[in-house]
Design an enzyme around this catalytic site. Structure first.
Site, PDB file in Angstrom:
ATOM      1  N   PRO A  85      50.825  73.096  33.002  1.00 40.42           N
ATOM      2  CA  PRO A  85      50.155  72.752  34.267  1.00 40.42           C
ATOM      3  C   PRO A  85      51.093  72.220  35.340  1.00 40.42           C
ATOM      4  O   PRO A  85      50.835  72.397  36.531  1.00 40.42           O
ATOM      5  CB  PRO A  85      49.153  71.679  33.849  1.00 40.42           C
ATOM      6  N   GLU A 126      52.745  66.888  31.619  1.00 39.81           N
ATOM      7  CA  GLU A 126      52.258  65.509  31.801  1.00 39.81           C
ATOM      8  C   GLU A 126      52.270  65.070  33.262  1.00 39.81           C
ATOM      9  O   GLU A 126      53.307  65.095  33.923  1.00 39.81           O
ATOM     10  CB  GLU A 126      53.101  64.529  30.973  1.00 39.81           C
ATOM     11  N   SER A 176      54.423  72.976  35.633  1.00 41.94           N
ATOM     12  CA  SER A 176      55.656  73.752  35.752  1.00 41.94           C
ATOM     13  C   SER A 176      56.183  73.642  37.176  1.00 41.94           C
ATOM     14  O   SER A 176      55.412  73.535  38.133  1.00 41.94           O
ATOM     15  CB  SER A 176      55.392  75.219  35.410  1.00 41.94           C
ATOM     16  N   LYS A 185      51.089  60.866  24.615  1.00 44.13           N
ATOM     17  CA  LYS A 185      51.794  60.355  23.443  1.00 44.13           C
ATOM     18  C   LYS A 185      51.107  60.937  22.221  1.00 44.13           C
ATOM     19  O   LYS A 185      49.900  60.773  22.040  1.00 44.13           O
ATOM     20  CB  LYS A 185      51.764  58.821  23.384  1.00 44.13           C
TER      21      LYS A 185
END
Length: 792
Positions: free
Chosen positions: A562, A582, A564, A599
């Site tokens: 998402p 993230e 990139s 995580k």
């Protein structure tokens, strides 16, 4: 006046990453007989080393009604970790509540011993059994409480005036009690070993409510506790202005919390500004790749950017943006040099006497935002969800991990002579995009967005010493739009570029060397120096004269994500090739911030049954859940320095999200940014990303410096994205990312180390993450292993 008044409480922080969450337990209000409401608490947070004992005793204590001693790293029997708080506990006639380290400090101040906990727990729950007294009155038995501790007070040798009022049992020896709470028999002093402020702890509000009643009783009712003094408690009273100014929580945040502010974007301000933003919808057109190659690539040496949602999953990956820079800038924390570049040359360099964050905040607010009339939500014509920003024009680039040197309170850095001599090194690079191609990945529709100059005035250009105008005249922008339309009308010729396979990357570590650092990290955790440490390593490759763009095309096909992104600064021969999954932080046009820490990672299996098993394993793994929870609590605490406590929420907690090559455990946290904070300050106050440091953040970063051999991480573990002229922000965490500098490619990878970590599995996780990006191999030659030293 009376029992329902406002109590003035001071929280003394020991540079912990959870302290500010206590403020969420102090947000209650009371209704009076006349129907008005008043705050139960007026609060401030100060560091334990801000004052001398004499100043605190004489000038601070008389102005407060209660003290809360925060959690923190280290030991309370070390002055370097606990300051004068032992004198405060023994000498001050004031109600005190100690949490974790503060609790332990109550014990050691009266001669108790600190020992290793038989069941070390970080981000995990224990069941609390108690005597139904003090701050634990009317709480049910065996409630769940989240612990972050390796050390505990020893039952043996407790001062006779200290009474144990809470405990848990060692799961390996159910007959053995572990001390979890205490209270003084004759003074209003209480301690809890767990963290009532954790999002997963039970009855935190009730514990603070009980403490409030004890404090009110202390000051209003004649008892042996307060036979020396008695004071009235007023309604809606506040701590002295000086204490508010000294508080860790910035005044602009504290004031907005008190006032219950209504956010304002300032977009309704209709006064003429030197620039305005114009958008033109184009409908459907070529692919993002074709558009980048047709209109952006090689169009300037001032930088090019493709914020690319290569994996369109949800609203986080709805929009893609393509832009060329009209100028670029860079900054080095080593030399404190800020430079501007345009048209293949350096146009200006200055040495900052303030932090880069302070300069960038002023540049963003006073030079870019103040002078730009941004588009309204209606003009953007996209229904955005809460926390989902839209980019118009502005700064795009990366903020490298070493900017921690100027963002982390308490962190010190002295550059070496070698560092000072390296004038080519930079910790951040940003380009200014005054024209942007925006693709809505849901509808496949394109929009051109541009910064237009109203007249000859060009304050952004003047601020940087520009050699040409920043933004376009309206006629020039309209002509540019027509060129784009013409390009959309014909297919690309020749066909678009082909991906170039990435070379094999070789690690600077192998299982043996990395395991040594893991064990050093676990040793630090056992001694109470940290709860969690995000240890990292590097993989490197040579790429000769390979085009970074072709390498990026290969990466986005190998590991689409998402967040990139492709950033290229040709003048500096630096490129960022990112496939990050993230989000670090976003801020939408209404000032709503969102953070999405990751995580917990496990590889995807091609076998459907096995893959489902892996998802369930990740969703129930106590180590992975604890890792994520620790960062969630850290981020909640970070957000308190930019958002009112009441606005901080966690709409999605500990949920598995799946990507092309890995499943990951993700949490979503949102808050409302205080109006005067601004986008740059918001980033600064939670930088570097907590998922890349561990907790407590300051002590963990200091430890990681040593455990990673004082090697700089560079862009890796920092953030990448945009700062929009409208005030919106979207930044990803720089992970699953290759950094190209000259002919060298560097790939970072790592993982969170906790007491539960197994060195072999941690190395396997590193290799899974590295191989999601490229073919990565461990270091072949085994060097002499040097175990990193523990940093106090």
């Amino acid at each position: 006046m009376g029992l329902g008044g406002t109590l003035r409480v001071l929280i003394i922080d020991h540079y912990d990453s959870y302290t500010n969450n206590l403020l969420q337990l102090l947000q209650g209000t009371r209704e009076t007989d006349d129907g008005t409401r008043h705050s139960e608490w007026s609060s401030a947070v100060v560091r334990f080393d801000q004052y001398t004992w004499e100043h605190f005793r004489d000038y601070v204590l008389p102005s407060v009604d209660a003290i809360i001693l925060s959690p923190g790293p280290g030991r309370p029997d070390r002055t370097s970790d606990f300051g004068f708080n032992s004198r405060l506990i023994k000498e001050a006639n004031i109600p005190i509540l100690g949490v974790c380290l503060g609790h332990q400090g109550i014990g050691t101040s009266f001669g108790a011993n600190i020992i290793h906990a038989p069941n070390i727990k970080h981000g995990q729950a224990s069941q609390i059994i108690h005597t139904n007294s003090g701050v634990l009155k009317n709480l049910p038995q065996r409630f769940d409480a989240i612990r972050y501790n390796s050390l505990v007070l020893d039952f043996e040798g407790l001062h006779p005036e200290l009474e144990v009022n809470a405990w848990t049992y060692d799961p390996e020896d159910p007959s053995k009690k572990v001390l979890m709470g205490l209270q003084h028999q004759h003074r209003p002093i209480f301690g809890v070993q767990w963290h009532p402020e954790s999002i997963c702890s039970s009855y935190g509000n009730q514990i603070l409510s009980n403490f409030r009643e004890i404090v009110l009783d202390f000051w209003n009712v004649s008892t042996p506790w307060n036979r020396w003094t008695k004071r009235p408690i007023g309604r809606n009273v506040s701590l002295p202005s000086q204490l508010v100014d000294d508080s860790v929580i910035e005044r602009e945040v504290a004031e907005s919390a008190e006032s219950g502010f209504i956010p304002s974007t300032g977009l309704n301000d209709s006064r003429p500004r030197p620039y305005f933003v114009k958008s033109v919808p184009l409908g459907r057109g070529p692919s993002a790749q074709d558009a980048f190659e047709l209109f952006v690539q090689h169009s300037t040496l001032d930088g090019e950017a493709w914020l690319d949602s290569a994996k369109v999953r949800d609203v986080h990956s709805r929009n893609s943006y393509l832009a060329a820079g009209s100028f670029s800038l860079s900054y080095s924390t080593r030399t404190r040099s800020l430079s501007f570049y345009q048209e293949n040359k350096r146009i200006k360099t200055e040495k900052l006497s303030e932090s880069y964050w302070t300069w960038l905040d002023r540049f963003q607010k006073e030079v870019i935002q103040t002078n730009t009339q941004a588009l309204s939500a209606h003009a953007l014509d996209q229904e955005a969800e809460i926390g989902q920003p839209i980019f118009q024009v502005g700064l795009i680039g990366y903020l490298g991990y070493e900017l921690k040197r100027e963002s982390l309170p308490g962190y010190t850095y002295t550059p070496s002579a070698e560092h000072l001599a390296d004038t080519q090194h930079n910790d951040t690079r940003l380009l200014f995009a005054d024209t942007v191609l925006w693709l809505d990945n849901y509808t496949r529709n394109w929009t051109v967005v541009g910064l237009v100059r109203r007249d000859e005035s060009d304050p952004i250009g003047a601020a940087i010493g520009s050699t040409r105008g920043i933004g376009r005249t309206e006629s020039n922008f309209d002509a540019y739009v027509e060129r784009i339309r013409e390009g959309f009308a014909r297919p690309p010729s020749p066909p678009h570029r082909s991906p170039t396979p990435l070379p094999v990357f070789h690690g600077i570590d192998n299982e043996t060397t990395y395991s040594a650092a893991v064990e050093a990290s676990r040793a630090a955790i056992r001694e109470g120096e940290s709860y969690e440490l995000t240890l990292t390593t590097k993989f490197k490759a040579d790429c000769a004269d390979e085009d970074p763009y072709s390498l990026y095309l290969y990466l986005r096909s190998r590991n689409p994500a998402p967040y990139s992104a492709y950033l290229n600064f040709p003048y500096h021969d630096v490129a960022i090739l990112s496939s990050s999954p993230e989000r670090f932080i976003s801020i939408d046009r209404d000032g709503v911030a969102e953070m999405k820490p990751i995580k917990g990672t496990i590889g995807v299996s091609t076998d459907a049954v096995e893959d489902k098993r892996r998802v369930n394993l990740l969703a129930t793994d106590k180590k992975e859940l604890a890792e994520n929870l620790m960062i969630v609590d850290l981020i909640r605490s970070d957000l308190h320095n930019m958002s009112p406590s009441k606005s901080i929420t966690v709409p999605k907690l500990l949920q598995v999200e799946s990507y092309e090559t890995v499943h990951q455990l993700v949490t979503t946290i949102q808050s409302q940014i205080a109006p005067k904070v601004g986008s740059v300050k918001a980033i600064e106050r939670c930088f570097p990303p907590g998922s890349m440091t561990g907790a407590p953040k300051l002590r963990s970063v200091q430890l990681l410096d040593a455990f990673e051999g004082h090697q700089e991480r560079g862009p890796y573990a920092g953030s990448l994205g945009y700062l929009c002229a409208s005030g919106t922000v979207d930044q990803s965490v720089i992970i699953r990312t290759i950094v190209k500098t000259g002919n060298e490619l560097v790939l970072g990878a790592g993982g969170a180390i906790t007491w539960l970590s197994d060195a072999r599995k941690e190395w396997e996780e590193v290799m899974v993450k590295a191989n999601a990006v490229a073919n990565a191999e461990p270091l072949v030659q085994i060097p002499e292993i040097v175990v990193p030293e523990l940093v106090a």
